[in-house]
Write a protein that holds these residues in place. Structure first.
Motif, PDB file in Angstrom:
ATOM      1  N   THR A 162      -9.284  -7.617  28.678  1.00 34.81           N
ATOM      2  CA  THR A 162      -8.076  -7.164  29.365  1.00 34.81           C
ATOM      3  C   THR A 162      -8.115  -7.622  30.814  1.00 34.81           C
ATOM      4  OG1 THR A 162      -7.841  -5.234  27.936  1.00 34.81           O
ATOM      5  CG2 THR A 162      -6.715  -5.154  30.061  1.00 34.81           C
ATOM      6  N   TYR A 163      -7.047  -8.247  31.235  1.00 34.92           N
ATOM      7  CA  TYR A 163      -6.937  -8.704  32.627  1.00 34.92           C
ATOM      8  C   TYR A 163      -6.010  -7.786  33.412  1.00 34.92           C
ATOM      9  CZ  TYR A 163      -5.222 -11.194  36.692  1.00 34.92           C
ATOM     10  OH  TYR A 163      -4.863 -11.511  37.979  1.00 34.92           O
ATOM     11  N   ILE A 164      -6.447  -7.356  34.566  1.00 34.05           N
ATOM     12  CA  ILE A 164      -5.549  -6.745  35.532  1.00 34.05           C
ATOM     13  C   ILE A 164      -5.760  -7.477  36.853  1.00 34.05           C
ATOM     14  CG2 ILE A 164      -5.477  -4.493  34.387  1.00 34.05           C
ATOM     15  CD1 ILE A 164      -7.307  -3.415  36.520  1.00 34.05           C
ATOM     16  N   PRO A 165      -4.737  -7.558  37.695  1.00 26.28           N
ATOM     17  CA  PRO A 165      -4.814  -8.357  38.924  1.00 26.28           C
ATOM     18  C   PRO A 165      -6.062  -8.048  39.747  1.00 26.28           C
ATOM     19  CG  PRO A 165      -2.567  -7.653  38.569  1.00 26.28           C
ATOM     20  CD  PRO A 165      -3.391  -6.965  37.513  1.00 26.28           C
ATOM     21  N   GLY A 166      -6.697  -9.132  40.195  1.00 26.39           N
ATOM     22  CA  GLY A 166      -7.885  -9.011  41.026  1.00 26.39           C
ATOM     23  C   GLY A 166      -9.188  -9.047  40.271  1.00 26.39           C
ATOM     24  N   HIS A 167      -9.115  -9.077  38.922  1.00 23.97           N
ATOM     25  CA  HIS A 167     -10.329  -9.062  38.113  1.00 23.97           C
ATOM     26  C   HIS A 167     -10.488 -10.362  37.331  1.00 23.97           C
ATOM     27  CE1 HIS A 167     -11.515  -4.807  38.727  1.00 23.97           C
ATOM     28  NE2 HIS A 167     -10.240  -4.698  39.047  1.00 23.97           N
ATOM     29  N   THR A 168     -11.535 -10.415  36.518  1.00 25.83           N
ATOM     30  CA  THR A 168     -11.870 -11.619  35.768  1.00 25.83           C
ATOM     31  C   THR A 168     -10.740 -12.009  34.819  1.00 25.83           C
ATOM     32  OG1 THR A 168     -14.170 -10.864  35.792  1.00 25.83           O
ATOM     33  CG2 THR A 168     -13.622 -12.697  34.324  1.00 25.83           C
ATOM     34  N   CYS A 169     -10.344 -13.276  34.894  1.00 23.07           N
ATOM     35  CA  CYS A 169      -9.303 -13.765  33.997  1.00 23.07           C
ATOM     36  C   CYS A 169      -9.921 -14.660  32.919  1.00 23.07           C
ATOM     37  CB  CYS A 169      -8.205 -14.507  34.773  1.00 23.07           C
ATOM     38  SG  CYS A 169      -8.600 -16.207  35.255  1.00 23.07           S
ATOM     39  N   TYR A 170      -9.106 -15.050  31.977  1.00 23.05           N
ATOM     40  CA  TYR A 170      -9.560 -15.891  30.858  1.00 23.05           C
ATOM     41  C   TYR A 170     -10.099 -17.228  31.356  1.00 23.05           C
ATOM     42  CZ  TYR A 170      -9.097 -18.435  26.387  1.00 23.05           C
ATOM     43  OH  TYR A 170      -9.325 -19.185  25.257  1.00 23.05           O
ATOM     44  N   ARG A 171      -9.431 -17.803  32.350  1.00 19.16           N
ATOM     45  CA  ARG A 171      -9.879 -19.105  32.858  1.00 19.16           C
ATOM     46  C   ARG A 171     -11.172 -18.984  33.658  1.00 19.16           C
ATOM     47  NH1 ARG A 171      -7.454 -24.150  33.103  1.00 19.16           N
ATOM     48  NH2 ARG A 171      -5.338 -23.414  32.617  1.00 19.16           N
ATOM     49  N   CYS A 172     -11.451 -17.809  34.206  1.00 19.17           N
ATOM     50  CA  CYS A 172     -12.733 -17.591  34.868  1.00 19.17           C
ATOM     51  C   CYS A 172     -13.887 -17.835  33.906  1.00 19.17           C
ATOM     52  CB  CYS A 172     -12.828 -16.155  35.387  1.00 19.17           C
ATOM     53  SG  CYS A 172     -11.923 -15.788  36.895  1.00 19.17           S
ATOM     54  N   LEU A 173     -13.649 -17.489  32.634  1.00 20.83           N
ATOM     55  CA  LEU A 173     -14.707 -17.582  31.630  1.00 20.83           C
ATOM     56  C   LEU A 173     -14.783 -18.947  30.974  1.00 20.83           C
ATOM     57  CD1 LEU A 173     -14.259 -14.154  29.803  1.00 20.83           C
ATOM     58  CD2 LEU A 173     -15.741 -14.712  31.738  1.00 20.83           C
ATOM     59  N   PHE A 174     -13.625 -19.523  30.673  1.00 21.27           N
ATOM     60  CA  PHE A 174     -13.614 -20.720  29.832  1.00 21.27           C
ATOM     61  C   PHE A 174     -13.091 -21.977  30.521  1.00 21.27           C
ATOM     62  CE2 PHE A 174     -13.258 -16.992  27.020  1.00 21.27           C
ATOM     63  CZ  PHE A 174     -14.448 -17.151  26.334  1.00 21.27           C
ATOM     64  N   LEU A 218     -10.879  -2.782  29.002  1.00 20.40           N
ATOM     65  CA  LEU A 218     -11.820  -3.899  28.839  1.00 20.40           C
ATOM     66  C   LEU A 218     -11.636  -4.894  29.980  1.00 20.40           C
ATOM     67  CD1 LEU A 218     -11.488  -4.445  24.987  1.00 20.40           C
ATOM     68  CD2 LEU A 218     -13.522  -3.603  26.204  1.00 20.40           C
ATOM     69  N   VAL A 219     -11.704  -4.373  31.190  1.00 20.92           N
ATOM     70  CA  VAL A 219     -11.574  -5.189  32.395  1.00 20.92           C
ATOM     71  C   VAL A 219     -12.963  -5.659  32.806  1.00 20.92           C
ATOM     72  CG1 VAL A 219     -10.909  -5.184  34.833  1.00 20.92           C
ATOM     73  CG2 VAL A 219      -9.498  -3.994  33.148  1.00 20.92           C
ATOM     74  N   ASP A 220     -13.096  -6.949  33.109  1.00 21.30           N
ATOM     75  CA  ASP A 220     -14.398  -7.535  33.426  1.00 21.30           C
ATOM     76  C   ASP A 220     -15.375  -7.331  32.262  1.00 21.30           C
ATOM     77  OD1 ASP A 220     -13.491  -8.278  35.982  1.00 21.30           O
ATOM     78  OD2 ASP A 220     -14.046  -6.339  36.813  1.00 21.30           O
ATOM     79  N   THR A 221     -14.827  -7.240  31.062  1.00 18.60           N
ATOM     80  CA  THR A 221     -15.641  -6.999  29.867  1.00 18.60           C
ATOM     81  C   THR A 221     -15.072  -7.787  28.696  1.00 18.60           C
ATOM     82  OG1 THR A 221     -16.133  -4.741  30.603  1.00 18.60           O
ATOM     83  CG2 THR A 221     -16.537  -5.248  28.284  1.00 18.60           C
ATOM     84  N   LEU A 222     -15.918  -8.601  28.083  1.00 21.96           N
ATOM     85  CA  LEU A 222     -15.526  -9.334  26.890  1.00 21.96           C
ATOM     86  C   LEU A 222     -16.092  -8.601  25.685  1.00 21.96           C
ATOM     87  CD1 LEU A 222     -14.096 -11.978  25.929  1.00 21.96           C
ATOM     88  CD2 LEU A 222     -16.374 -13.027  25.875  1.00 21.96           C
ATOM     89  N   LEU A 223     -15.200  -8.086  24.840  1.00 25.49           N
ATOM     90  CA  LEU A 223     -15.618  -7.397  23.620  1.00 25.49           C
ATOM     91  C   LEU A 223     -15.638  -8.397  22.474  1.00 25.49           C
ATOM     92  CD1 LEU A 223     -16.195  -4.765  21.980  1.00 25.49           C
ATOM     93  CD2 LEU A 223     -13.711  -4.572  21.685  1.00 25.49           C
ATOM     94  N   ILE A 224     -16.795  -8.525  21.831  1.00 26.19           N
ATOM     95  CA  ILE A 224     -16.958  -9.447  20.705  1.00 26.19           C
ATOM     96  C   ILE A 224     -17.392  -8.637  19.490  1.00 26.19           C
ATOM     97  CG2 ILE A 224     -18.172 -11.480  19.823  1.00 26.19           C
ATOM     98  CD1 ILE A 224     -18.669 -12.307  22.737  1.00 26.19           C
ATOM     99  N   MET A 225     -16.649  -8.791  18.392  1.00 28.75           N
ATOM    100  CA  MET A 225     -16.973  -8.046  17.177  1.00 28.75           C
ATOM    101  C   MET A 225     -17.061  -9.017  16.000  1.00 28.75           C
ATOM    102  SD  MET A 225     -14.300  -4.885  17.821  1.00 28.75           S
ATOM    103  CE  MET A 225     -14.975  -3.789  16.575  1.00 28.75           C
ATOM    104  N   ASN A 226     -18.135  -8.895  15.234  1.00 23.86           N
ATOM    105  CA  ASN A 226     -18.327  -9.701  14.034  1.00 23.86           C
ATOM    106  C   ASN A 226     -18.413  -8.740  12.852  1.00 23.86           C
ATOM    107  OD1 ASN A 226     -19.460 -11.166  11.821  1.00 23.86           O
ATOM    108  ND2 ASN A 226     -20.142 -12.740  13.256  1.00 23.86           N
ATOM    109  N   PHE A 227     -17.417  -8.799  11.975  1.00 25.24           N
ATOM    110  CA  PHE A 227     -17.347  -7.838  10.892  1.00 25.24           C
ATOM    111  C   PHE A 227     -18.145  -8.263   9.666  1.00 25.24           C
ATOM    112  CE2 PHE A 227     -13.982  -6.647  13.682  1.00 25.24           C
ATOM    113  CZ  PHE A 227     -13.979  -5.261  13.609  1.00 25.24           C
TER     114      PHE A 227
END
Length: 249
Positions: A162-174, A218-227
């Protein structure tokens, strides 16, 4: 606004939650959420947002319902094949909750129209299935200070942020989309039909939490789930000082 007797009954299970109550429900009824993509992720998000009383729900998609969609895209039924996905989605939501105002965009989101489309909404859900759209949505949301939920799914797993202004965005990661020959298309590798449903529900939940101001996003947090093995990871992430979109602000 004052809730009607019908609304109090319809949304009673939300209202009973102490952190939501009448005031939180009023916020939802006055909120505007845009879901970009009415496929697997979007089907689940759209259904739950409408059921929970989002006042205005935008739905953007330019595709038609196909037989191969029906294994996971629960908004669409067999009789909807060849119908515009936006029309199919609007029909189901009108029957589920006629109070919700539906705005449809039967067009491909691109750099020329995205600013105008997302500008009127309080929260954006990226329910697309390609990297081009994901980077486009991210960059527009960062530029316009729009909170949004990213998600990507394939086979048995998915990830969301989840992105909210001022925090980690998708492009920050990839940073950049992967090479075309490295992309694992679901049309090639498949996807278990339940996976986008689960993640779409998470995206809807994140938007409701944001709009009502409750819980931890889920700000500044990447949630990864493998079912496949039921593994869940929450990875703390930080802003990239070299992010080409964040640094423009």
């Amino acid at each position: 606004m004052n809730l009607t007797e019908n609304q109090i009954k319809r949304y009673s299970r939300n209202i009973l939650i102490q952190e939501i109550g009448i005031q939180g429900m009023e916020k939802l009824l006055q909120s505007r959420v845009l879901v970009i993509g009415a496929g697997g992720l979007g089907s689940s998000s759209i259904f739950y947002l409408a059921a929970n009383g989002i006042g205005t729900l935008g739905i953007a998609d330019y595709d038609k319902v196909d037989l191969t969609n029906l294994q996971r895209q629960i908004l669409h039924f067999t009789q909807d094949i060849n119908k515009e996905k936006t029309d199919s989605a609007k029909d189901k939501i009108n029957r589920l909750n006629p109070e919700v105002q539906i705005v449809t965009y039967n067009q491909k989101i691109n750099k020329d129209n995205i600013t105008k489309i997302i500008n009127d909404y309080d929260f954006i859900i990226d329910a697309t299935d390609n990297f081009e759209s994901k980077f486009l949505i991210n960059d527009a949301c960062v530029t316009l200070n729009k909170p949004y939920s990213h998600c990507g799914v394939s086979r048995f797993e998915g990830q969301t942020l989840t992105y909210i202004p001022g925090h980690t965005c998708y492009r920050c990661l990839f940073d950049q989309p992967p090479p075309v020959d490295k992309v694992l298309l679901t049309s090639k590798v498949g996807i278990l039909g339940t996976i986008p449903g689960i993640f779409g529900a998470i995206q809807a939940t994140e938007s409701i939490k944001y709009l009502t101001g409750i819980g931890e996003l889920l700000v500044d947090t990447l949630l990864i789930m493998n079912f496949k093995d039921m593994s869940i990871r929450k990875i703390k992430v930080t802003k990239n000082k070299n992010c080409q979109i964040c640094n423009k602000k």
